[in-house]
Design an enzyme around this catalytic site. Structure first.
Site, short mmCIF file in Angstrom:
data_model
loop_
_atom_site.label_atom_id
_atom_site.label_comp_id
_atom_site.label_asym_id
_atom_site.label_seq_id
_atom_site.Cartn_x
_atom_site.Cartn_y
_atom_site.Cartn_z
N VAL A 47 0.84 -1.20 0.00
CA VAL A 47 0.00 0.00 0.00
C VAL A 47 0.87 1.25 0.00
O VAL A 47 0.64 2.20 -0.77
CB VAL A 47 -0.96 -0.03 1.21
CG1 VAL A 47 -1.57 1.32 1.48
CG2 VAL A 47 -2.04 -1.08 0.99
N GLU A 48 1.89 1.28 0.86
CA GLU A 48 2.77 2.44 0.93
C GLU A 48 3.53 2.62 -0.38
O GLU A 48 3.66 3.75 -0.89
CB GLU A 48 3.77 2.26 2.08
CG GLU A 48 4.77 3.38 2.21
CD GLU A 48 4.19 4.71 2.65
OE1 GLU A 48 4.84 5.75 2.42
OE2 GLU A 48 3.07 4.72 3.22
N PHE A 49 4.02 1.54 -0.96
CA PHE A 49 4.75 1.63 -2.22
C PHE A 49 3.86 2.18 -3.33
O PHE A 49 4.28 3.05 -4.10
CB PHE A 49 5.33 0.26 -2.61
CG PHE A 49 6.20 0.32 -3.82
CD1 PHE A 49 7.52 0.74 -3.72
CD2 PHE A 49 5.72 -0.03 -5.07
CE1 PHE A 49 8.34 0.81 -4.84
CE2 PHE A 49 6.53 0.04 -6.19
CZ PHE A 49 7.84 0.46 -6.08
#
Length: 122
Positions: A13-15
């Site tokens: 998700v962060e990537f």
């Protein structure tokens, strides 16, 4: 160019969030003619992103990523990866094929049952 990220946990998700920001904020400004050809797709085998968190967090994150242009494929397990194509097995048993330019694997990995049984015997 399709960036495919496999794994809907915190790292995936962060990537995807950072990658979509790079495309929409930096690449569009500097390379407007080619930036429209970039796409980010997040693939998750489970029915929701961030399944270890509360459902409201999962829903918020999914809506936010989609608003940033990230395509999200839930209930899709990676069946095969070749040099430029990833095959996804969907919940209904079908197979989707998707071309990619860069695939990032951030999904969990685990020991196969055979390998685990073999290690236990050693």
């Amino acid at each position: 160019l399709n960036f495919v990220v496999v794994g809907g946990g915190p790292t995936g998700v962060e990537f995807c969030g950072e990658l979509s920001d790079l495309i929409s904020l930096d690449l569009k400004r500097r390379y407007a003619r080619i930036a429209k050809h970039f796409k980010v797709t997040l693939v998750e085998a489970l029915p929701s992103l961030l399944s270890m968190f509360d459902k409201s967090v999962s829903n918020y994150v999914q809506e936010h990523l989609e608003s940033q242009g990230v395509a999200i494929k839930l209930n899709a397990m990676v069946k095969e990866v070749t040099e430029d194509v990833v095959q996804l097995k969907t919940k209904d048993g079908g197979v989707d094929t998707m071309e990619y330019g860069l695939l990032v694997w951030v999904a969990g990995i685990g020991m196969r049952p055979f390998t685990k049984a073999l290690c236990e015997q050693i």
